[in-house]
Design an enzyme around this catalytic site. Structure first.
Site, PDB file in Angstrom:
ATOM      1  N   GLU A  71       0.838  -1.217   0.000  1.00 11.98           N
ATOM      2  CA  GLU A  71       0.000   0.000   0.000  1.00 11.98           C
ATOM      3  C   GLU A  71       0.868   1.260   0.000  1.00 11.98           C
ATOM      4  O   GLU A  71       0.576   2.226  -0.706  1.00 11.98           O
ATOM      5  CB  GLU A  71      -0.942   0.017   1.207  1.00 11.98           C
ATOM      6  CG  GLU A  71      -2.008  -1.070   1.201  1.00 11.98           C
ATOM      7  CD  GLU A  71      -2.902  -1.015  -0.031  1.00 11.98           C
ATOM      8  OE1 GLU A  71      -3.206   0.087  -0.508  1.00 11.98           O
ATOM      9  OE2 GLU A  71      -3.276  -2.103  -0.535  1.00 11.98           O
TER      10      GLU A  71
ATOM     11  N   GLU B 264      -0.110  -2.408  -9.794  1.00 12.81           N
ATOM     12  CA  GLU B 264      -0.058  -3.495  -8.804  1.00 12.81           C
ATOM     13  C   GLU B 264       1.304  -4.189  -8.815  1.00 12.81           C
ATOM     14  O   GLU B 264       1.874  -4.462  -7.761  1.00 12.81           O
ATOM     15  CB  GLU B 264      -1.167  -4.521  -9.050  1.00 12.81           C
ATOM     16  CG  GLU B 264      -2.578  -4.009  -8.768  1.00 12.81           C
ATOM     17  CD  GLU B 264      -2.713  -3.381  -7.397  1.00 12.81           C
ATOM     18  OE1 GLU B 264      -2.155  -3.925  -6.426  1.00 12.81           O
ATOM     19  OE2 GLU B 264      -3.379  -2.342  -7.290  1.00 12.81           O
TER      20      GLU B 264
ATOM     21  N   ASP C  69       3.901  -4.294  -5.742  1.00 13.41           N
ATOM     22  CA  ASP C  69       4.428  -5.575  -5.260  1.00 13.41           C
ATOM     23  C   ASP C  69       5.949  -5.532  -5.207  1.00 13.41           C
ATOM     24  O   ASP C  69       6.571  -5.993  -4.252  1.00 13.41           O
ATOM     25  CB  ASP C  69       3.996  -6.729  -6.186  1.00 13.41           C
ATOM     26  CG  ASP C  69       2.588  -7.225  -5.873  1.00 13.41           C
ATOM     27  OD1 ASP C  69       2.028  -6.811  -4.845  1.00 13.41           O
ATOM     28  OD2 ASP C  69       2.056  -8.033  -6.661  1.00 13.41           O
TER      29      ASP C  69
HETATM   30 ZN   LIG Z   1      -2.475  -2.699  -4.794  1.00 13.01          ZN
END
Ligand SMILES: [Zn+2]
Length: 414
Positions: free
Chosen positions: A279, A356, A360
């Site tokens: 996040e 994303e 990551d």
């Molecule tokens: Zn995410």
């Protein structure tokens, strides 16, 4: 003007046929692996959970196809039956046709009316499907209270905001949409600050993460990654659902991190740290302002389109409204817009998935290895019964996140 309803009917047919076929394709793909799951899947999910996830995916997918049909029928009735101009004339009987308040009321009243149809489907989804797979934690009374609160909020916030927007055309004329965009921009910034403070507490209890090793660990992560969190809040998501989540709200010094209590219950401290690092990755890599910019550009574009269409001699009249009735153009573009944006949703999903992967990777660097992130993702996929083998066409249109297998590949390869 004779041609427009035909074009819109064609767009409705195209979107809902595509959506139906995508779901069917996806069900076939999922069923194909049902009896012999791919090795990559069995490596991350035990067989029993996998079978449950297949059942959950199939039930959800059939249900979505049914609601799609209902949506298409409601849309056709709304656009082609003369219902909307009829409601408009009834509302406008209470005052002058350039009253922004009546225009705003017309917009809210029709959207509510059109959404009434979805209530039995919402109920079925929550208390049959979600309940059947053990996800529903809400009671009927909580569900009803939620709906009433949502309704009151849309009146208290939506009505003045829409009236403000519609009144601009009387004040500044044809450039209203530029001012309207500024108004909405300011409104969004204010809401980003007020939403977590005023609105979220109406639905959930938020409490600061209690002192202890988890809090120390997460704050240390914040220090290490250049994210000075003022507080980490825990939200009682378990009140409604077993699904889990973590997110950010606000911006600048108003920012805060919210963790679902369900997430804390499901993950180890190290896994929670990895999720939070992901996040923070979104935050530090500038994904949040990028997303905001994109949504603002979308708003500006749709306002410009509404401003243009409302003054043409063919748009409003094709659906039974007078040219120049701004509230009608707002409603019509709101109803028709989704038929067009559906086709570009894969582009937005591509961008979201790129973010994303980047987040990551940020988490992997922050944690020093990819193990905690991978085990967190595995657990969350199992707990949420995620579909691990979607059809690529289906996931292209519907998945903002890469699948678990894709994320693992990326985490272990970089
Ligand atoms: Zn995410």
């Amino acid at each position: 003007m004779g041609w427009l309803p035909g074009v819109v009917a064609l767009l409705i047919a195209l979107k809902y046929t595509a959506s139906f076929l995508l779901s069917k394709l996806n069900r076939r793909e999922v069923s194909k692996y049902q009896s012999n799951p791919p090795a990559a899947v069995l490596a991350v999910m035990d067989k029993e959970t996998y079978e449950k996830s297949v059942a959950y995916t199939l039930v959800k997918s059939r249900f979505e196809s049914v609601t799609d049909i209902v949506d298409a029928v409601v849309l056709c009735i709304a656009l082609f039956s003369g219902l909307l101009p009829f409601i408009y004339s009834k509302v406008m009987a209470y005052g002058s046709s350039d009253s922004a308040w009546l225009g705003a009321f017309f917009l809210i009243a029709t959207s509510l009316l059109l959404s009434v149809v979805s209530i039995p489907f919402d109920l079925y989804n929550q208390f049959k499907i979600e309940e059947g797979f053990g996800f529903n934690k809400s009671s009927l009374s909580l569900w009803i209270t939620d709906k009433i609160k949502g309704l009151l909020l849309s009146l208290i916030i939506g009505l003045p905001l829409l009236a403000g927007l519609l009144s601009l055309v009387n004040r500044v004329g044809s450039t209203w949409w530029i001012w309207g965009f500024c108004l909405l921009f300011i409104f969004q910034l204010i809401m980003m600050v007020l939403y977590p403070v005023l609105i979220m507490p109406l639905f959930n209890k938020l409490s600061p993460l209690s002192d202890g090793p988890l809090k120390d660990r997460l704050f240390a992560l914040g220090e290490r990654t250049g994210f000075k969190a003022k507080s980490i809040q825990v939200m009682d998501g378990s009140k409604r659902s077993g699904h889990s989540n973590a997110f950010f709200t606000g911006f600048g010094r108003f920012r805060r991190i919210v963790l679902f209590d369900t997430l804390i219950a499901q993950l180890t401290e190290e896994e929670l740290e990895a999720v939070l690092a992901h996040e923070i990755g979104h935050y530090r890599l500038g994904h949040i302002p990028k997303g905001l910019m994109l949504s603002l550009a979308g708003t500006a574009l749709s306002f410009a389109v509404i401003a243009w269409l409302s003054t043409t001699s063919w748009f409003n009249p094709a659906f039974g409204f007078h040219s120049g009735v701004l509230s009608a153009s707002f409603l019509l573009v709101g109803l028709i817009g989704g038929l067009v944006t559906f086709w570009i949703s894969p582009l937005f999903n591509l961008l979201s998935r790129k973010h994303e992967y980047e987040a990551d990777n940020f988490a992997k660097k922050a944690m020093g290895n990819s193990e905690a992130m991978i085990s967190a993702l595995r657990k969350l996929s199992s707990k949420n019964l995620s579909n691990l083998t979607p059809h690529p066409f289906y996931s292209g249109f519907h998945y903002s996140h890469p699948t678990l297998v894709e994320r693992e590949q990326s985490l272990t390869s970089r």
